[in-house]
Scaffold this motif. Structure first.
Motif, mmCIF file in Angstrom:
data_model
loop_
_atom_site.group_PDB
_atom_site.id
_atom_site.type_symbol
_atom_site.label_atom_id
_atom_site.label_comp_id
_atom_site.label_asym_id
_atom_site.label_seq_id
_atom_site.Cartn_x
_atom_site.Cartn_y
_atom_site.Cartn_z
ATOM 1 N N PRO A 69 -81.779 -75.362 -85.731
ATOM 2 C CA PRO A 69 -82.277 -74.028 -86.095
ATOM 3 C C PRO A 69 -83.653 -73.737 -85.514
ATOM 4 C CG PRO A 69 -81.361 -75.153 -88.017
ATOM 5 C CD PRO A 69 -81.438 -76.170 -86.920
ATOM 6 N N LEU A 70 -84.438 -74.777 -85.261
ATOM 7 C CA LEU A 70 -85.781 -74.597 -84.703
ATOM 8 C C LEU A 70 -85.759 -74.263 -83.213
ATOM 9 C CD1 LEU A 70 -87.540 -77.675 -86.370
ATOM 10 C CD2 LEU A 70 -87.255 -75.363 -87.277
ATOM 11 N N LEU A 110 -97.434 -69.901 -91.984
ATOM 12 C CA LEU A 110 -96.997 -68.931 -92.987
ATOM 13 C C LEU A 110 -96.263 -67.756 -92.343
ATOM 14 C CD1 LEU A 110 -100.110 -68.789 -95.378
ATOM 15 C CD2 LEU A 110 -97.878 -69.830 -95.826
ATOM 16 N N ALA A 111 -96.766 -67.292 -91.202
ATOM 17 C CA ALA A 111 -96.122 -66.172 -90.515
ATOM 18 C C ALA A 111 -94.729 -66.557 -90.022
ATOM 19 C CB ALA A 111 -96.998 -65.713 -89.342
ATOM 20 N N MET A 112 -94.591 -67.770 -89.487
ATOM 21 C CA MET A 112 -93.277 -68.200 -88.997
ATOM 22 C C MET A 112 -92.283 -68.358 -90.143
ATOM 23 S SD MET A 112 -93.963 -70.815 -85.796
ATOM 24 C CE MET A 112 -95.222 -71.846 -86.559
ATOM 25 N N PHE A 113 -92.741 -68.876 -91.274
ATOM 26 C CA PHE A 113 -91.859 -68.961 -92.446
ATOM 27 C C PHE A 113 -91.435 -67.563 -92.889
ATOM 28 C CE2 PHE A 113 -93.426 -73.370 -93.487
ATOM 29 C CZ PHE A 113 -92.169 -73.953 -93.550
ATOM 30 N N ALA A 114 -92.383 -66.642 -92.941
ATOM 31 C CA ALA A 114 -92.087 -65.289 -93.421
ATOM 32 C C ALA A 114 -91.109 -64.568 -92.507
ATOM 33 C CB ALA A 114 -93.378 -64.486 -93.549
ATOM 34 N N LEU A 115 -91.226 -64.791 -91.198
ATOM 35 C CA LEU A 115 -90.373 -64.100 -90.230
ATOM 36 C C LEU A 115 -89.137 -64.912 -89.840
ATOM 37 C CD1 LEU A 115 -93.174 -62.631 -87.937
ATOM 38 C CD2 LEU A 115 -91.811 -61.431 -89.652
ATOM 39 N N ARG A 116 -88.946 -66.056 -90.486
ATOM 40 C CA ARG A 116 -87.788 -66.923 -90.245
ATOM 41 C C ARG A 116 -87.687 -67.326 -88.769
ATOM 42 N NH1 ARG A 116 -82.704 -64.154 -93.141
ATOM 43 N NH2 ARG A 116 -83.457 -62.355 -91.955
ATOM 44 N N CYS A 117 -88.809 -67.689 -88.201
ATOM 45 C CA CYS A 117 -88.834 -68.127 -86.798
ATOM 46 C C CYS A 117 -89.658 -69.399 -86.658
ATOM 47 C CB CYS A 117 -89.358 -67.015 -85.895
ATOM 48 S SG CYS A 117 -91.018 -66.403 -86.306
ATOM 49 N N LEU A 118 -89.429 -70.355 -87.538
ATOM 50 C CA LEU A 118 -90.183 -71.608 -87.501
ATOM 51 C C LEU A 118 -89.870 -72.359 -86.208
ATOM 52 C CD1 LEU A 118 -92.115 -73.386 -89.146
ATOM 53 C CD2 LEU A 118 -90.106 -74.575 -90.045
ATOM 54 N N HIS A 119 -90.913 -72.657 -85.446
ATOM 55 C CA HIS A 119 -90.787 -73.346 -84.166
ATOM 56 C C HIS A 119 -92.019 -74.218 -83.997
ATOM 57 C CE1 HIS A 119 -89.344 -74.027 -80.133
ATOM 58 N NE2 HIS A 119 -90.448 -73.531 -79.576
ATOM 59 N N PRO A 120 -91.920 -75.543 -84.118
ATOM 60 C CA PRO A 120 -93.089 -76.418 -84.104
ATOM 61 C C PRO A 120 -94.061 -76.197 -82.955
ATOM 62 C CG PRO A 120 -91.148 -77.650 -84.752
ATOM 63 C CD PRO A 120 -90.665 -76.282 -84.368
ATOM 64 N N PRO A 121 -93.608 -75.971 -81.712
ATOM 65 C CA PRO A 121 -94.595 -75.719 -80.648
ATOM 66 C C PRO A 121 -95.467 -74.496 -80.896
ATOM 67 C CG PRO A 121 -92.462 -76.292 -79.708
ATOM 68 C CD PRO A 121 -92.240 -76.101 -81.173
ATOM 69 N N GLY A 122 -95.035 -73.602 -81.799
ATOM 70 C CA GLY A 122 -95.878 -72.464 -82.145
ATOM 71 C C GLY A 122 -97.217 -72.901 -82.688
ATOM 72 N N HIS A 172 -76.632 -71.465 -80.364
ATOM 73 C CA HIS A 172 -75.659 -72.196 -81.159
ATOM 74 C C HIS A 172 -74.958 -71.268 -82.136
ATOM 75 C CE1 HIS A 172 -73.730 -75.504 -83.143
ATOM 76 N NE2 HIS A 172 -74.299 -75.243 -84.289
ATOM 77 N N ARG A 173 -73.628 -71.287 -82.086
ATOM 78 C CA ARG A 173 -72.821 -70.482 -83.000
ATOM 79 C C ARG A 173 -71.747 -71.363 -83.611
ATOM 80 N NH1 ARG A 173 -73.369 -67.331 -78.438
ATOM 81 N NH2 ARG A 173 -71.393 -68.151 -77.660
ATOM 82 N N GLY A 206 -85.145 -78.320 -101.136
ATOM 83 C CA GLY A 206 -86.294 -77.436 -100.988
ATOM 84 C C GLY A 206 -87.224 -77.719 -99.837
ATOM 85 N N GLN A 207 -86.745 -78.394 -98.787
ATOM 86 C CA GLN A 207 -87.586 -78.692 -97.625
ATOM 87 C C GLN A 207 -86.891 -78.219 -96.353
ATOM 88 O OE1 GLN A 207 -89.036 -82.787 -97.569
ATOM 89 N NE2 GLN A 207 -88.652 -82.973 -99.769
ATOM 90 N N VAL A 208 -87.662 -78.188 -95.272
ATOM 91 C CA VAL A 208 -87.087 -77.793 -93.984
ATOM 92 C C VAL A 208 -86.117 -78.873 -93.527
ATOM 93 C CG1 VAL A 208 -87.573 -77.280 -91.576
ATOM 94 C CG2 VAL A 208 -89.134 -76.483 -93.361
ATOM 95 N N LEU A 209 -84.911 -78.442 -93.152
ATOM 96 C CA LEU A 209 -83.882 -79.360 -92.675
ATOM 97 C C LEU A 209 -83.574 -78.993 -91.231
ATOM 98 C CD1 LEU A 209 -82.283 -81.679 -94.012
ATOM 99 C CD2 LEU A 209 -80.409 -80.049 -94.344
ATOM 100 N N ASP A 210 -83.802 -79.926 -90.326
ATOM 101 C CA ASP A 210 -83.660 -79.623 -88.897
ATOM 102 C C ASP A 210 -82.209 -79.800 -88.447
ATOM 103 O OD1 ASP A 210 -84.200 -78.960 -86.329
ATOM 104 O OD2 ASP A 210 -85.092 -80.884 -85.778
ATOM 105 N N VAL A 211 -81.292 -79.169 -89.152
ATOM 106 C CA VAL A 211 -79.883 -79.147 -88.765
ATOM 107 C C VAL A 211 -79.285 -77.867 -89.327
ATOM 108 C CG1 VAL A 211 -79.162 -80.453 -90.809
ATOM 109 C CG2 VAL A 211 -77.690 -80.418 -88.796
ATOM 110 N N ASP A 212 -78.415 -77.235 -88.553
ATOM 111 C CA ASP A 212 -77.785 -76.003 -89.004
ATOM 112 C C ASP A 212 -76.948 -76.258 -90.248
ATOM 113 O OD1 ASP A 212 -76.976 -73.095 -88.065
ATOM 114 O OD2 ASP A 212 -75.121 -74.100 -88.658
#
Length: 391
Positions: A69-70, A110-122, A172-173, A206-212
């Motif tokens: 998802p990231l 916080l902005a990436m969480f709010a906009l649902r675009c969490l991307h670590p390189p950000g 990914h779909r 309740g945590q970020v899971l790096d798998v769809d």
């Protein structure tokens, strides 16, 4: 020895990734960075950097973890550009200071969480905006578009092209499950865990899971099937398939095919070539669809007209099986464990699976009835064995 043992526990477990997949990911990273750098150099002004360092981290996600998802397009594009915007705002307000760097990273998250675009390189891009020095600060918010936006867009194009060329679905779909338009869950979810069960567990986690989420659910279902295979032993398609299979050829007339379906009281017949390779399958649904039998008026007359040859050399009405058969047939081999047929015959709504050999030649057929009987027999044998053990 004690120190070595403690250090060993700090190491992550060995990655179960095929060597070819590692080469594929490395090749993608190389191609993506090279394409981005060369094209960005021709698009950007001479005074601007053609490539920024955080794109290396984006490349790792895009080419090594394309299903994450990231690593999806919105996460990459939105995460990088939002973080660049936040970072530049902090840089202009607070300058190159520890507080500016800390706020840039925290607010970008916080902005990436709010906009649902969490991307670590950000996070790295947000820090780059603050720590980049006077020359970068002089660009102001233009930094968001170039080089960040340009680099990110070019990297995404490279990821789409390379991942699809090497057999990875990107973006990914997850294929939607076949539904009958009712509220009932898919057949393989009526026993075992459900969508709601998994949602409840993920909510508690309740945590970020790096798998769809759908990929995780699919893996868990596959684990259940693996456990079933271990518990009930080896029952393969070759053990339960019908071997004396009635077949059709491409040029079999429709009337003959219809007569065979009725005579043998089956709902589907495989279509083979002269080498007995499966090239399609014809079902009752194919007849109904092409004859327009979804309309109730004159059902019998429509079927007779459809089956009757019109005698025209270049007519548009189908005359032979090859013109109405379904291609792209799902098949299995005689060595396939029957548990692998469950998602095909339940979730995909298939009723018949042709069984083929290594050269794709037809050797048998497995139906839903065959599978039900085999699963029942497996449970019965398990119960009998348990009773004997107790006695």
């Amino acid at each position: 020895m004690l120190l070595a043992s403690r250090l060993k526990h700090l190491l992550p477990p060995r990655m179960d990734v095929a060597f070819t997949e590692r080469l594929r990911a490395a090749g993608g990273g190389l191609a993506g960075i090279l394409m981005t750098a060369l094209l960005a150099r021709s698009l950007l002004n001479a005074g601007q950097p053609a490539l920024i360092a955080p794109m290396g981290a984006s490349a790792v996600l895009l080419f090594a973890l394309p299903a994450s998802p990231l690593a999806q397009p919105w996460s990459v594009l939105g995460g990088n550009m939002v973080s660049a915007t936040v970072g530049m705002a902090c840089a202009l307000a607070l300058g190159n200071t520890p507080l500016g760097a800390a706020l840039a990273l925290g607010l970008a998250l916080l902005a990436m969480f709010a906009l649902r675009c969490l991307h670590p390189p950000g996070g790295a891009i947000a820090l780059t905006a603050v720590l980049g020095g006077p020359a970068l600060h002089a660009q102001g918010f233009h930094f968001v578009l170039a080089p960040v936006g340009v680099n990110t867009a070019l990297m995404l194009v490279a990821a789409v092209l390379y991942n699809r060329a090497t057999g990875r679905d990107y973006p990914h779909r997850v294929a939607p499950a076949v539904s009958h338009g009712t509220k009932d869950p898919a057949p393989n979810q009526r026993l075992g865990f459900t969508h709601e069960d998994l949602d409840a567990v993920l909510h508690r986690y309740g945590q970020v899971l790096d798998v769809d989420r759908e990929d995780l659910e699919s893996l868990l279902h596959q684990a259940e099937m693996e456990a079933y295979r271990r518990r009930f032993g080896v029952i393969r398609c070759g053990d339960i398939m019908s071997r004396d299979v009635v077949t059709l050829e491409f040029g079999t007339p429709l009337q003959e095919a219809w007569n065979l379906l009725r005579r043998h009281r089956v709902k589907a017949l495989p279509v083979i070539d002269r080498a007995r390779r499966v090239i399609g399958i014809v079902t009752l649904v194919d007849f109904m669809k092409h004859a327009g039998l979804d309309r109730h008026e004159g059902w019998a007359r429509q079927l007779r007209d459809f089956l009757r040859p019109d005698g025209l050399v270049h007519g548009t009405k189908p005359e032979v099986v090859g013109q109405i058969m379904t291609t792209g047939v799902h098949t299995a081999t005689a060595d396939t464990h029957i548990v692998e047929l469950v998602p095909l015959l339940s979730d995909l709504g298939l009723h018949h699976i042709p069984i083929v050999d290594a050269e794709y030649r037809l050797v048998g057929m497995v139906t839903q009835s065959d599978l039900v009987a085999a699963l029942y027999r497996g449970r019965l044998d398990e119960a009998t064995g348990f009773e004997k053990a107790v006695a």
